[in-house]
Design a protein around this motif. Structure first.
Motif, mmCIF file in Angstrom:
data_model
loop_
_atom_site.group_PDB
_atom_site.id
_atom_site.type_symbol
_atom_site.label_atom_id
_atom_site.label_comp_id
_atom_site.label_asym_id
_atom_site.label_seq_id
_atom_site.Cartn_x
_atom_site.Cartn_y
_atom_site.Cartn_z
ATOM 1 N N TYR A 192 -9.236 -2.375 2.721
ATOM 2 C CA TYR A 192 -9.224 -2.066 1.292
ATOM 3 C C TYR A 192 -7.963 -2.581 0.617
ATOM 4 O O TYR A 192 -7.969 -2.938 -0.555
ATOM 5 C CB TYR A 192 -9.346 -0.552 1.097
ATOM 6 N N PHE A 193 -6.877 -2.610 1.352
ATOM 7 C CA PHE A 193 -5.571 -2.937 0.786
ATOM 8 C C PHE A 193 -5.267 -4.432 0.790
ATOM 9 O O PHE A 193 -4.126 -4.844 0.602
ATOM 10 C CB PHE A 193 -4.492 -2.120 1.505
ATOM 11 N N GLN A 194 -6.289 -5.233 0.975
ATOM 12 C CA GLN A 194 -6.242 -6.691 0.810
ATOM 13 C C GLN A 194 -5.079 -7.348 1.555
ATOM 14 O O GLN A 194 -4.354 -8.177 0.998
ATOM 15 C CB GLN A 194 -6.199 -7.041 -0.675
ATOM 16 N N GLY A 195 -4.887 -6.938 2.802
ATOM 17 C CA GLY A 195 -3.878 -7.579 3.636
ATOM 18 C C GLY A 195 -2.465 -7.068 3.459
ATOM 19 O O GLY A 195 -1.556 -7.508 4.137
ATOM 20 N N SER A 196 -2.255 -6.138 2.559
ATOM 21 C CA SER A 196 -0.915 -5.576 2.362
ATOM 22 C C SER A 196 -0.578 -4.652 3.524
ATOM 23 O O SER A 196 -1.409 -3.885 3.993
ATOM 24 C CB SER A 196 -0.831 -4.787 1.052
ATOM 25 N N ASP A 197 0.641 -4.730 4.000
ATOM 26 C CA ASP A 197 1.092 -3.830 5.058
ATOM 27 C C ASP A 197 1.496 -2.465 4.512
ATOM 28 O O ASP A 197 1.767 -1.552 5.268
ATOM 29 C CB ASP A 197 2.286 -4.441 5.804
ATOM 30 N N GLU A 198 1.553 -2.334 3.200
ATOM 31 C CA GLU A 198 1.989 -1.092 2.573
ATOM 32 C C GLU A 198 0.830 -0.494 1.782
ATOM 33 O O GLU A 198 0.551 -0.895 0.661
ATOM 34 C CB GLU A 198 3.175 -1.363 1.644
ATOM 35 N N GLN A 199 0.146 0.462 2.368
ATOM 36 C CA GLN A 199 -1.001 1.076 1.696
ATOM 37 C C GLN A 199 -0.592 1.899 0.486
ATOM 38 O O GLN A 199 -1.255 1.856 -0.543
ATOM 39 C CB GLN A 199 -1.783 1.958 2.677
ATOM 40 N N HIS A 200 0.478 2.644 0.603
ATOM 41 C CA HIS A 200 0.853 3.538 -0.482
ATOM 42 C C HIS A 200 1.203 2.767 -1.761
ATOM 43 O O HIS A 200 0.683 3.062 -2.826
ATOM 44 C CB HIS A 200 2.022 4.442 -0.074
ATOM 45 N N GLY A 201 2.056 1.780 -1.638
ATOM 46 C CA GLY A 201 2.483 1.011 -2.808
ATOM 47 C C GLY A 201 1.383 0.156 -3.398
ATOM 48 O O GLY A 201 1.208 0.094 -4.615
ATOM 49 N N SER A 202 0.615 -0.497 -2.546
ATOM 50 C CA SER A 202 -0.437 -1.374 -3.065
ATOM 51 C C SER A 202 -1.631 -0.582 -3.582
ATOM 52 O O SER A 202 -2.404 -1.060 -4.410
ATOM 53 C CB SER A 202 -0.886 -2.374 -2.002
ATOM 54 N N GLY A 203 -1.774 0.641 -3.119
ATOM 55 C CA GLY A 203 -2.912 1.453 -3.535
ATOM 56 C C GLY A 203 -2.910 1.829 -4.996
ATOM 57 O O GLY A 203 -3.966 2.017 -5.594
ATOM 58 N N SER A 204 -1.725 1.914 -5.601
ATOM 59 C CA SER A 204 -1.681 2.368 -6.995
ATOM 60 C C SER A 204 -2.460 1.442 -7.916
ATOM 61 O O SER A 204 -3.261 1.903 -8.732
ATOM 62 C CB SER A 204 -0.242 2.532 -7.479
#
Length: 142
Positions: A114-126
């Protein structure tokens, strides 16, 4: 108090007052819903945790959706699961059917894809969750 003031001052449809919170805003949402849930017709808590009292929320039967990543760096999926199960138990004690409970309590756990390859779910989730038509659509359909 601010919501109540605005509702008195303006022509606000009380059936359309929604609450959304992300991260620390979600923690604040949980405190508000633990004290004055009757002011809101639905609540969306993203990438956060429940800190409020679930009993008033269950008594008011306000629909709530909790969306977060399965590996959020700040908030535990297990804590979200425990809270949603606690809320579901409160609804069962009220005699609600599983179908009714499913309408009132939604736990939406996103996997890494879901997070499109980002290693940081919390930050990219916003930005992802704010632009997700399924998540925001749920809130606006309540």
């Amino acid at each position: 108090a601010l919501v109540e003031c605005l509702m008195r001052a303006f022509a606000v449809d009380p059936r359309r007052v929604l609450l959304e919170g992300y991260s620390g805003g979600g923690e604040t949402l949980s405190l508000v819903m633990g004290t004055k849930p009757e002011l809101y017709s639905a609540a969306l808590m993203c990438a956060s945790q429940w800190n409020g009292d679930p009993v008033p929320l269950a008594a008011a039967r306000v629909p709530i959706r909790i969306s977060l990543g399965d590996a959020d760096e700040f908030y535990s999926v297990e804590a979200a699961r425990r809270f949603t199960e606690e809320l579901r138990l409160l609804y069962r004690a009220q005699g609600l059917s599983e179908r009714e409970i499913d309408r009132l309590v939604v736990l939406d756990v996103k996997d890494a894809s879901y997070f499109q390859g980002s290693d940081e779910q919390h930050g990219s989730g916003s930005s992802l969750m704010a632009n997700d038509s399924r998540i925001m659509g749920w809130l606006f359909r309540q």
